[in-house]
Design a protein around this motif. Structure first.
Motif, PDB file in Angstrom:
ATOM      1  N   PHE A 187      14.839  -3.907 -15.821  1.00  0.00           N
ATOM      2  CA  PHE A 187      14.999  -4.616 -16.173  1.00  0.00           C
ATOM      3  C   PHE A 187      14.088  -5.178 -16.721  1.00  0.00           C
ATOM      4  N   ALA A 188      14.998  -5.327 -18.647  1.00  0.00           N
ATOM      5  CA  ALA A 188      13.902  -5.897 -19.413  1.00  0.00           C
ATOM      6  C   ALA A 188      14.284  -6.948 -20.742  1.00  0.00           C
ATOM      7  N   LEU A 189      13.274  -7.397 -20.822  1.00  0.00           N
ATOM      8  CA  LEU A 189      13.623  -8.343 -21.688  1.00  0.00           C
ATOM      9  C   LEU A 189      13.639  -8.176 -23.145  1.00  0.00           C
ATOM     10  N   PHE A 190      14.485  -7.331 -24.030  1.00  0.00           N
ATOM     11  CA  PHE A 190      14.359  -7.017 -25.856  1.00  0.00           C
ATOM     12  C   PHE A 190      15.525  -7.212 -26.268  1.00  0.00           C
ATOM     13  N   PRO A 191      16.090  -6.664 -27.316  1.00  0.00           N
ATOM     14  CA  PRO A 191      16.992  -7.619 -28.324  1.00  0.00           C
ATOM     15  C   PRO A 191      18.426  -6.344 -28.213  1.00  0.00           C
ATOM     16  N   HIS A 192      19.345  -7.348 -28.208  1.00  0.00           N
ATOM     17  CA  HIS A 192      20.765  -6.022 -27.905  1.00  0.00           C
ATOM     18  C   HIS A 192      20.581  -4.428 -28.160  1.00  0.00           C
ATOM     19  N   GLN A 193      20.883  -3.782 -27.833  1.00  0.00           N
ATOM     20  CA  GLN A 193      21.207  -2.606 -28.415  1.00  0.00           C
ATOM     21  C   GLN A 193      21.359  -1.197 -27.295  1.00  0.00           C
ATOM     22  N   THR A 194      22.270  -0.117 -27.528  1.00  0.00           N
ATOM     23  CA  THR A 194      22.600   1.198 -26.082  1.00  0.00           C
ATOM     24  C   THR A 194      20.707   1.728 -26.158  1.00  0.00           C
ATOM     25  N   ARG A 195      20.147   2.069 -26.358  1.00  0.00           N
ATOM     26  CA  ARG A 195      18.763   2.386 -26.398  1.00  0.00           C
ATOM     27  C   ARG A 195      18.244   1.874 -26.792  1.00  0.00           C
ATOM     28  N   PHE A 196      16.605   1.613 -26.624  1.00  0.00           N
ATOM     29  CA  PHE A 196      15.536   1.490 -26.099  1.00  0.00           C
ATOM     30  C   PHE A 196      14.403   1.573 -25.994  1.00  0.00           C
ATOM     31  N   ILE A 208      33.954 -16.672 -27.408  1.00  0.00           N
ATOM     32  CA  ILE A 208      32.780 -16.779 -26.354  1.00  0.00           C
ATOM     33  C   ILE A 208      31.986 -17.879 -25.897  1.00  0.00           C
ATOM     34  N   LEU A 209      31.756 -18.024 -27.210  1.00  0.00           N
ATOM     35  CA  LEU A 209      30.173 -18.799 -27.874  1.00  0.00           C
ATOM     36  C   LEU A 209      30.993 -21.092 -27.865  1.00  0.00           C
ATOM     37  N   THR A 210      32.651 -20.566 -27.398  1.00  0.00           N
ATOM     38  CA  THR A 210      33.051 -22.132 -27.990  1.00  0.00           C
ATOM     39  C   THR A 210      33.747 -22.305 -26.521  1.00  0.00           C
ATOM     40  N   SER A 211      33.634 -21.708 -25.739  1.00  0.00           N
ATOM     41  CA  SER A 211      35.132 -21.974 -24.672  1.00  0.00           C
ATOM     42  C   SER A 211      34.341 -22.872 -23.752  1.00  0.00           C
ATOM     43  N   PRO A 212      34.495 -23.725 -22.977  1.00  0.00           N
ATOM     44  CA  PRO A 212      34.167 -25.044 -22.300  1.00  0.00           C
ATOM     45  C   PRO A 212      33.697 -23.608 -20.765  1.00  0.00           C
ATOM     46  N   ASP A 213      34.822 -22.504 -20.576  1.00  0.00           N
ATOM     47  CA  ASP A 213      34.876 -21.941 -19.049  1.00  0.00           C
ATOM     48  C   ASP A 213      33.400 -20.714 -19.467  1.00  0.00           C
ATOM     49  N   THR A 214      33.023 -20.367 -20.472  1.00  0.00           N
ATOM     50  CA  THR A 214      31.945 -19.347 -20.673  1.00  0.00           C
ATOM     51  C   THR A 214      30.449 -20.232 -20.049  1.00  0.00           C
ATOM     52  N   LEU A 215      29.936 -19.030 -19.286  1.00  0.00           N
ATOM     53  CA  LEU A 215      28.514 -18.966 -18.425  1.00  0.00           C
ATOM     54  C   LEU A 215      27.829 -17.648 -18.539  1.00  0.00           C
ATOM     55  N   CYS A 216      27.423 -17.403 -18.082  1.00  0.00           N
ATOM     56  CA  CYS A 216      26.533 -15.744 -18.458  1.00  0.00           C
ATOM     57  C   CYS A 216      27.793 -14.967 -18.612  1.00  0.00           C
ATOM     58  N   HIS A 217      27.693 -15.001 -19.492  1.00  0.00           N
ATOM     59  CA  HIS A 217      28.919 -13.609 -20.679  1.00  0.00           C
ATOM     60  C   HIS A 217      28.274 -12.585 -20.371  1.00  0.00           C
ATOM     61  N   ARG A 218      28.859 -11.331 -19.725  1.00  0.00           N
ATOM     62  CA  ARG A 218      27.863  -9.986 -19.702  1.00  0.00           C
ATOM     63  C   ARG A 218      28.848  -9.436 -20.826  1.00  0.00           C
ATOM     64  N   ILE A 219      27.764  -8.331 -21.834  1.00  0.00           N
ATOM     65  CA  ILE A 219      27.770  -7.904 -22.698  1.00  0.00           C
ATOM     66  C   ILE A 219      27.539  -5.855 -22.474  1.00  0.00           C
ATOM     67  N   VAL A 220      28.786  -5.169 -22.335  1.00  0.00           N
ATOM     68  CA  VAL A 220      28.645  -3.957 -21.652  1.00  0.00           C
ATOM     69  C   VAL A 220      28.511  -3.371 -22.664  1.00  0.00           C
ATOM     70  N   TYR A 221      27.542  -2.327 -22.952  1.00  0.00           N
ATOM     71  CA  TYR A 221      27.699  -1.040 -23.648  1.00  0.00           C
ATOM     72  C   TYR A 221      27.874   0.189 -23.173  1.00  0.00           C
TER      73      TYR A 221
END
Length: 248
Positions: A23-32, A235-248
Motif C-alpha cells: 500500500f502506498a499514498l501516491f497520486p494515481h498512475q500506472t507505475r511510480f 461516479i462523483l454525483t451518484s448517491p450510491d457511491t461509497l469507495c469506488h475502486r480504480i483499476v489499472y
C-alpha cells in the motif's frame, strides 16, 4: 490537469519488497517510483481489493482517538459515508458501546447494521450521547451532531469542507450544556499518541484492521482508469457511491 488521489495498492517491482503486495499514498498512475520506507506491506490475510480502504481506516482510527470514546459510551456518528461508516465500525467494537449512525439516505441502513451499529434518520437521531462524531460535511449534519450531544459531551468534527463555509448553531444548548467541539485531521497524530506512534505505525495498524469481510460492502463499484473521463462525473454525483475502486 490536476494529479491527485492517493490510496494505491499494487505490487512492488524492486527492492527488498520486490513482488510483494504493498500500500502506498501516491497520486494515481500506472507505475511510480517511491522510497521503500513509504511502502506498507499488505498482510496476506487481507485481499488487495479491500486494502485500498487503508487510508480511510487510518482516518477513522484517528477520529476514534480524538473522540476519547470508551467502553459503555453512547456514540452517534453523523454521516454514513466511508469515513463515518468505518468510524462507527470501530466504535461498535469498543466493549459495551451503543453506536448509532445517522444519515438521510435510508439505503445505508443495511450496511450500517451489518457493521454492528443502529441506524437513524436525522429527525430521530439519538440524544444525550457521550460522544458524537460528525462526518457528513454539511451544516445540517453539524446541527444534528450538536443536538445529539449530552451535557459536557465531545463532538468531533471529522468532515473536510475545503473552502466551503458552514453554519454552526452555537446557540441553544451549546454553552449551557458545556459542549466541546474538537477537530480531527489525519495529517497529525493526537498529542497523547505522538510520543509512541508514528504515521507508519498508524497506517500499518489501519491495514490490520481491514480483516473483516463485511468491510467489502464499502466498495460500491470499480472502473478502469482509461474509462474515467467518461464516467467520473456520474461516479462523483451518484448517491450510491461509497469507495469506488480504480483499476489499472
Amino acid at each position: 490537469p490536476v494529479k491527485y488521489g492517493y490510496a494505491a495498492v499494487g505490487r512492488a517491482e524492486e527492492g527488498s519488497l520486490d513482488k510483494s503486495v504493498v500500500f502506498a499514498l501516491f497520486p494515481h498512475q500506472t507505475r511510480f517510483s517511491i522510497a521503500e520506507e513509504h511502502l506498507i506491506p499488505v498482510p496476506q490475510d487481507i485481499p488487495p481489493d479491500r486494502a485500498i480502504l487503508a487510508a480511510n481506516m487510518e482516518t477513522a482510527l484517528n477520529v476514534i482517538w480524538d473522540s476519547g470514546a470508551s467502553a459503555g459510551d453512547r456514540i452517534a456518528v453523523i454521516g454514513a459515508g466511508v469515513v463515518g461508516a468505518l468510524t462507527g465500525y470501530l466504535a461498535a467494537r469498543i466493549p459495551g458501546t451503543e453506536v448509532t449512525l445517522v444519515d438521510p439516505n435510508a439505503d445505508r441502513a443495511k450496511l450500517v447494521r451489518a457493521f454492528g451499529c443502529d441506524f437513524a434518520a436525522p429527525n430521530v437521531a439519538p440524544e444525550a450521547c457521550d460522544v458524537v462524531i460528525h462526518a457528513s460535511a454539511t451544516s445540517d449534519g453539524l446541527a444534528t451532531a450538536l443536538a445529539s450531544a449530552g451535557a459536557d459531551a465531545t463532538i468531533v468534527e471529522a468532515s473536510w469542507y475545503g473552502e466551503k463555509s458552514v453554519t454552526a448553531p452555537l446557540g441553544a444548548a451549546f454553552h449551557s450544556q458545556r459542549l466541546k467541539l474538537v477537530s480531527s485531521q489525519v495529517g497529525a497524530l493526537p498529542t497523547n499518541r505522538r510520543p509512541r506512534w508514528s504515521h507508519r505505525r498508524r497506517l500499518t495498524k489501519a491495514l490490520e484492521l481491514l480483516k473483516d469481510p463485511v468491510l467489502d460492502t464499502l466498495i460500491s463499484g470499480q472502473t478502469r482508469f482509461q474509462d474515467l473521463p467518461e464516467l467520473y462525473d456520474e461516479i462523483l454525483t451518484s448517491p450510491d457511491t461509497l469507495c469506488h475502486r480504480i483499476v489499472y
